[in-house]
Design an enzyme around this catalytic site. Sequence first.
Site, PDB file in Angstrom:
ATOM      1  N   GLU A   1      -3.224   9.358   7.911  1.00  0.00           N
ATOM      2  CA  GLU A   1      -1.759   9.169   7.949  1.00  0.00           C
ATOM      3  C   GLU A   1      -1.141  10.016   9.072  1.00  0.00           C
ATOM      4  O   GLU A   1      -0.086   9.689   9.595  1.00  0.00           O
ATOM      5  CB  GLU A   1      -1.130   9.537   6.598  1.00  0.00           C
ATOM      6  CG  GLU A   1      -1.433   8.548   5.476  1.00  0.00           C
ATOM      7  CD  GLU A   1      -0.515   7.318   5.452  1.00  0.00           C
ATOM      8  OE1 GLU A   1       0.684   7.451   5.686  1.00  0.00           O
ATOM      9  OE2 GLU A   1      -1.032   6.207   5.189  1.00  0.00           O
TER      10      GLU A   1
ATOM     11  N   TYR B   1      -0.699   8.733  -2.291  1.00  0.00           N
ATOM     12  CA  TYR B   1      -0.637   8.579  -3.743  1.00  0.00           C
ATOM     13  C   TYR B   1      -1.822   9.284  -4.439  1.00  0.00           C
ATOM     14  O   TYR B   1      -1.791   9.481  -5.640  1.00  0.00           O
ATOM     15  CB  TYR B   1      -0.733   7.093  -4.120  1.00  0.00           C
ATOM     16  CG  TYR B   1       0.556   6.303  -4.052  1.00  0.00           C
ATOM     17  CD1 TYR B   1       1.698   6.776  -3.409  1.00  0.00           C
ATOM     18  CD2 TYR B   1       0.619   5.033  -4.642  1.00  0.00           C
ATOM     19  CE1 TYR B   1       2.851   6.009  -3.352  1.00  0.00           C
ATOM     20  CE2 TYR B   1       1.771   4.271  -4.596  1.00  0.00           C
ATOM     21  CZ  TYR B   1       2.887   4.759  -3.949  1.00  0.00           C
ATOM     22  OH  TYR B   1       4.024   3.995  -3.910  1.00  0.00           O
ATOM     23  N   GLY B   2      -2.865   9.583  -3.657  1.00  0.00           N
ATOM     24  CA  GLY B   2      -4.155   9.999  -4.218  1.00  0.00           C
ATOM     25  C   GLY B   2      -4.101  11.096  -5.271  1.00  0.00           C
ATOM     26  O   GLY B   2      -4.887  11.100  -6.203  1.00  0.00           O
TER      27      GLY B   2
ATOM     28  N   CYS C   1     -11.228   3.030  -0.536  1.00  0.00           N
ATOM     29  CA  CYS C   1      -9.859   3.395  -0.161  1.00  0.00           C
ATOM     30  C   CYS C   1      -9.570   2.617   1.104  1.00  0.00           C
ATOM     31  O   CYS C   1     -10.383   2.619   2.041  1.00  0.00           O
ATOM     32  CB  CYS C   1      -9.741   4.891   0.096  1.00  0.00           C
ATOM     33  SG  CYS C   1      -8.139   5.355   0.800  1.00  0.00           S
ATOM     34  N   THR C   2      -8.433   1.939   1.116  1.00  0.00           N
ATOM     35  CA  THR C   2      -8.174   1.016   2.222  1.00  0.00           C
ATOM     36  C   THR C   2      -7.853   1.734   3.529  1.00  0.00           C
ATOM     37  O   THR C   2      -7.796   1.104   4.577  1.00  0.00           O
ATOM     38  CB  THR C   2      -7.040   0.051   1.831  1.00  0.00           C
ATOM     39  OG1 THR C   2      -5.905   0.812   1.392  1.00  0.00           O
ATOM     40  CG2 THR C   2      -7.483  -0.873   0.717  1.00  0.00           C
ATOM     41  N   HIS C   3      -7.667   3.047   3.466  1.00  0.00           N
ATOM     42  CA  HIS C   3      -7.487   3.816   4.708  1.00  0.00           C
ATOM     43  C   HIS C   3      -8.821   4.065   5.432  1.00  0.00           C
ATOM     44  O   HIS C   3      -8.850   4.219   6.643  1.00  0.00           O
ATOM     45  CB  HIS C   3      -6.910   5.195   4.400  1.00  0.00           C
ATOM     46  CG  HIS C   3      -5.441   5.225   4.145  1.00  0.00           C
ATOM     47  ND1 HIS C   3      -4.869   4.635   3.047  1.00  0.00           N
ATOM     48  CD2 HIS C   3      -4.426   5.793   4.842  1.00  0.00           C
ATOM     49  CE1 HIS C   3      -3.560   4.855   3.071  1.00  0.00           C
ATOM     50  NE2 HIS C   3      -3.266   5.548   4.150  1.00  0.00           N
TER      51      HIS C   3
ATOM     52  N   ASP D   1       0.858  -1.191   0.000  1.00  0.00           N
ATOM     53  CA  ASP D   1       0.000   0.000   0.000  1.00  0.00           C
ATOM     54  C   ASP D   1       0.888   1.234   0.000  1.00  0.00           C
ATOM     55  O   ASP D   1       2.064   1.164   0.361  1.00  0.00           O
ATOM     56  CB  ASP D   1      -0.910   0.027   1.235  1.00  0.00           C
ATOM     57  CG  ASP D   1      -1.836   1.241   1.237  1.00  0.00           C
ATOM     58  OD1 ASP D   1      -2.497   1.487   0.212  1.00  0.00           O
ATOM     59  OD2 ASP D   1      -1.880   1.972   2.247  1.00  0.00           O
ATOM     60  N   SER D   2       0.315   2.358  -0.369  1.00  0.00           N
ATOM     61  CA  SER D   2       1.060   3.613  -0.318  1.00  0.00           C
ATOM     62  C   SER D   2       1.481   3.938   1.118  1.00  0.00           C
ATOM     63  O   SER D   2       2.438   4.665   1.331  1.00  0.00           O
ATOM     64  CB  SER D   2       0.192   4.747  -0.864  1.00  0.00           C
ATOM     65  OG  SER D   2      -0.974   4.863  -0.081  1.00  0.00           O
TER      66      SER D   2
ATOM     67  N   CYS E   1      -4.302  -1.247  -2.304  1.00  0.00           N
ATOM     68  CA  CYS E   1      -4.437   0.202  -2.460  1.00  0.00           C
ATOM     69  C   CYS E   1      -5.270   0.439  -3.712  1.00  0.00           C
ATOM     70  O   CYS E   1      -4.913  -0.054  -4.792  1.00  0.00           O
ATOM     71  CB  CYS E   1      -3.043   0.814  -2.617  1.00  0.00           C
ATOM     72  SG  CYS E   1      -3.044   2.573  -2.980  1.00  0.00           S
ATOM     73  N   ASN E   2      -6.369   1.165  -3.562  1.00  0.00           N
ATOM     74  CA  ASN E   2      -7.237   1.409  -4.713  1.00  0.00           C
ATOM     75  C   ASN E   2      -6.576   2.317  -5.739  1.00  0.00           C
ATOM     76  O   ASN E   2      -6.740   2.126  -6.940  1.00  0.00           O
ATOM     77  CB  ASN E   2      -8.547   2.048  -4.243  1.00  0.00           C
ATOM     78  CG  ASN E   2      -9.403   1.053  -3.509  1.00  0.00           C
ATOM     79  OD1 ASN E   2     -10.196   0.354  -4.114  1.00  0.00           O
ATOM     80  ND2 ASN E   2      -9.238   0.953  -2.201  1.00  0.00           N
ATOM     81  N   THR E   3      -5.835   3.303  -5.246  1.00  0.00           N
ATOM     82  CA  THR E   3      -5.197   4.251  -6.163  1.00  0.00           C
ATOM     83  C   THR E   3      -4.195   3.515  -7.045  1.00  0.00           C
ATOM     84  O   THR E   3      -4.159   3.699  -8.265  1.00  0.00           O
ATOM     85  CB  THR E   3      -4.509   5.373  -5.359  1.00  0.00           C
ATOM     86  OG1 THR E   3      -5.423   5.839  -4.366  1.00  0.00           O
ATOM     87  CG2 THR E   3      -4.093   6.516  -6.247  1.00  0.00           C
TER      88      THR E   3
HETATM   89  N1  DGL Z   1      -5.062   3.254   0.716  1.00  0.00           N
HETATM   90  C1  DGL Z   1      -4.949   3.945  -0.538  1.00  0.00           C
HETATM   91  C2  DGL Z   1      -6.162   3.614  -1.405  1.00  0.00           C
HETATM   92  O1  DGL Z   1      -6.797   2.596  -1.167  1.00  0.00           O
HETATM   93  C3  DGL Z   1      -4.706   5.400  -0.272  1.00  0.00           C
HETATM   94  C4  DGL Z   1      -4.062   6.059  -1.394  1.00  0.00           C
HETATM   95  C5  DGL Z   1      -3.237   7.282  -1.084  1.00  0.00           C
HETATM   96  O2  DGL Z   1      -2.082   7.103  -0.692  1.00  0.00           O
HETATM   97  O3  DGL Z   1      -3.748   8.389  -1.295  1.00  0.00           O
HETATM   98  O4  DGL Z   1      -6.490   4.315  -2.343  1.00  0.00           O
END
Ligand code: DGL
Length: 277
Positions: free
Chosen positions: A162, A46-47, A196-198, A14-15, A77-79
């Site tokens: 974060e 990463y968004g 988004c996994t966050h 993940d990011s 990570c979805n992004t």
């Molecule tokens: N957990 C990432 C996702 O699922 C967050 C991406 C990010 O770093 O902005 O998109």
Amino acid sequence: MLMKLQKNAIGIFDSGFGGLTVFKSIVAQLPQYNYIYLGDNARSPYGDHSFETVYQYTLECVEWLFKQGCPLVILACNTASAKALRSIQQLDLPKKYPNNRVLGVIRPTAEVIGNRSTSKSIGVLGTRGTIKSESYLIEINKFFPEVKVYQQSCPMWVPLIENGEHENDGADYFVKQYLTGLLNQSSTIDTVLLACTHYPLLVPKIKKYLQPNLQVVSQGDIVANSLVDYLNRHTEIETQLSREAHQLFYTTGDAESFDQHATVFLEKAIVSLKVKV
Ligand code: DGL
């Protein structure tokens, strides 16, 4: 730095910390395997990064996990799944790593989410990158053409999480703002997907501002179920995996800070190592 060796683990990328929500669900269902988690905290979020940048960062991290001996890497990570997965699967794997596999989180979610909505009207919350890519619109409609998908980007949520601010009062402002943006698009939405996994860390605040008849769906269990199914179907990958139930955590950022935050996500203490990918 002393690298620990762990051959034939499942790599989870993940990011930053968000993928730990997916990691936790996967380990709950498949505790027997070895895992290596890598968070690119030094370069997250990463968004808002461009397609090219997310692809480059994600590929570097995936290649690092391959070098640690992971035959299979999950982009938790979805992004990264929206912006990098297809290029990695179609360009990099066939050319450089024909025996390795990389899976994302969007397709497994899109495959089942339509069944969760009675009104066939789903709200998707994600980073700007995920929402702009329209990956969920496209993928959900492939599996459920009758479902209406409404989208809202939530650019402040990952930075809040974060930075450990997601339980504080200031977070409420941004939770309300984006939920209002989503729900104003349609009164028929009955399912809100946290793409988004966050975001699972914000669930208590999200539920505070939603009517109780709206359901909030996180991806952890969906992705874990899909991995169980994948490993049952792909014995050529499954038989390569070691089964010592070991878990290693790496970050490109500060290890001490990773350990503190990871404890919040995993509800247990861990010790990570800093790496350069
Ligand atoms: N957990 C990432 C996702 O699922 C967050 C991406 C990010 O770093 O902005 O998109």
